[in-house]
Design a protein around this motif. Structure first.
Motif, PDB file in Angstrom:
ATOM      1  N   ASN A 189     -12.773 -24.591  -6.355  1.00  0.00           N
ATOM      2  CA  ASN A 189     -11.917 -25.867  -6.875  1.00  0.00           C
ATOM      3  C   ASN A 189     -10.595 -25.319  -7.342  1.00  0.00           C
ATOM      4  OD1 ASN A 189     -11.202 -28.317  -8.012  1.00  0.00           O
ATOM      5  ND2 ASN A 189     -12.753 -28.002  -9.825  1.00  0.00           N
ATOM      6  N   ASN A 191      -8.501 -27.183  -8.414  1.00  0.00           N
ATOM      7  CA  ASN A 191      -7.893 -27.929  -9.468  1.00  0.00           C
ATOM      8  C   ASN A 191      -8.551 -27.606 -10.871  1.00  0.00           C
ATOM      9  OD1 ASN A 191      -5.816 -29.345  -7.908  1.00  0.00           O
ATOM     10  ND2 ASN A 191      -7.799 -30.654  -7.246  1.00  0.00           N
ATOM     11  N   ALA A 192      -9.356 -26.410 -10.692  1.00  0.00           N
ATOM     12  CA  ALA A 192      -9.842 -26.141 -11.883  1.00  0.00           C
ATOM     13  C   ALA A 192      -9.103 -25.835 -13.095  1.00  0.00           C
ATOM     14  CB  ALA A 192     -11.039 -25.079 -11.614  1.00  0.00           C
TER      15      ALA A 192
END
Length: 361
Positions: A189, A191-192
């Motif tokens: 991910n 965009n974590a």
């Protein structure tokens, strides 16, 4: 809650199970006490149904469950409520109701699982551990010393993995392991939110470090932090037996020839570095299938066991082992198979192993 008709259908089709126990019950006695203790204690079960007035298949002439009924349901309900209050170390509050089936009265008692702070529930006269039970499949099993230990540990707000090491410092954590976590998280991910944190903030958010109990403004690693990110020298100091042994056996049997025992490789790195290293070691050792596409000029070798399967098996062994036990995980490669052994025991009943969800220690 399920009503009696729903429970009866489950009982006659699927038999007794982890959530249902049927008893003839002319009176509330020791057998009921053990089931009440088991339903109250079993973790993540939520409770279970005790059905009174049912003749079991072993007691029946037809080898099927039969409704025998309760002669004095009011008395049985009073006795059940009284004994749930007086027999155990804490008060149990069953939810009871009666049902009329074929002109016969049965009692359905739902026994709720108690809070972790109240476990273990045990029969006072028997004491511990003899008076405490767990619900395993369709049976009431006496708690072991390990079960009792786990119950008392779960009473604490602090879990085992968040226990701190005041003598350890942030220098005991491996920057390469932290960087590996960032790469893996980025791939999963991008965009974590934690990827925007600096290393200290990241470790704190993951409960890998905690505030030092006596030194203001300082941090120290937790058990989880050391196991996941700790340098090899720190792991040897704090967890001397928490290693992974990759054992190579010549042949199909364990040490069949005393002159040709085995070769063993110890892996003492943090899990974030140990898992990919071990996966590569195993894949390099496995037989490979040869493949050449119709118009290709380069051969392609594919492991007989897919990489994803090997990695999943390793991760499961390391994630579900008991880190309280001073014993290594063993991955044994015979000439015809791999065997993976990890310290501990299953927290999940064996009849639920094919169902989603896991339980952690």
């Amino acid at each position: 809650m399920l009503n009696f008709d729903e429970l009866w259908e489950l009982l006659t089709i699927e038999d007794e199970g982890v959530e249902i126990e049927a008893k003839k019950c002319s009176e509330v006695g020791k057998s009921c006490w053990e089931t009440i203790s088991a339903f109250s204690n079993e973790s993540s079960l939520g409770g279970g149904y005790l059905i009174l007035g049912i003749k079991s298949s072993e007691e029946s002439d037809t080898n099927n469950y039969e409704i025998e009924g309760i002669a004095d349901p009011d008395k049985i309900q009073r006795d059940l409520a009284t004994q749930c209050r007086e027999v155990f170390n804490i008060t149990i509050r069953p939810q009871t109701e009666t049902a009329n089936k074929d002109g016969k009265i049965v009692i359905v008692a739902f026994i709720p699982e108690v809070q972790p702070s109240e476990k273990p529930v045990y029969i006072t006269k028997r004491g511990l551990p003899q008076g405490a039970f767990r619900r395993i499949a369709s049976t009431d099993q006496k708690c072991t010393d390990r079960d009792i230990e786990l119950f008392y540990q779960e009473r604490n707000a602090q879990t085992y993995d968040t226990t701190i090491f005041p003598d350890a410092t942030l220098d005991d954590l491996d920057p390469e392991a932290i960087a590996t976590y960032r790469r893996e998280r980025q791939a999963l991910n991008s965009n974590a939110s934690e990827l925007n944190f600096d290393d200290q903030q990241l470790l704190y958010a993951l409960n890998a470090i905690a505030r030092h109990p006596t030194q203001k403004g300082e941090y120290c690693p937790t058990i989880a932090g050391l196991i996941l990110f700790g340098k090899a020298i720190a792991l040897r100091r704090y967890f001397p037996m928490h290693r992974i042994d990759y054992i190579l056996i010549e042949g199909k049997e364990w040490v069949s020839d005393p002159d040709k025992r085995y070769q063993s490789l110890e892996i003492r790195e943090p899990l974030l570095l140990a898992i990919p290293k071990l996966t590569t070691l195993i894949l390099n050792d496995l037989p490979k299938a040869f493949n050449l596409s119709e118009n290709g000029i380069h051969r392609r070798e594919t492991p007989l066991i897919p990489r994803k399967v090997i990695r999943e098996a390793i991760v499961n062994a390391l994630m579900h082992r008991n880190y309280r036990e001073r014993s290594p995980v063993q991955i044994i490669r015979f000439s015809d198979r791999l065997e993976i052994r990890n310290p501990g025991y299953s927290l999940k009943p064996t009849d639920e192993l094919d169902q989603p969800g896991s339980k952690t220690l």
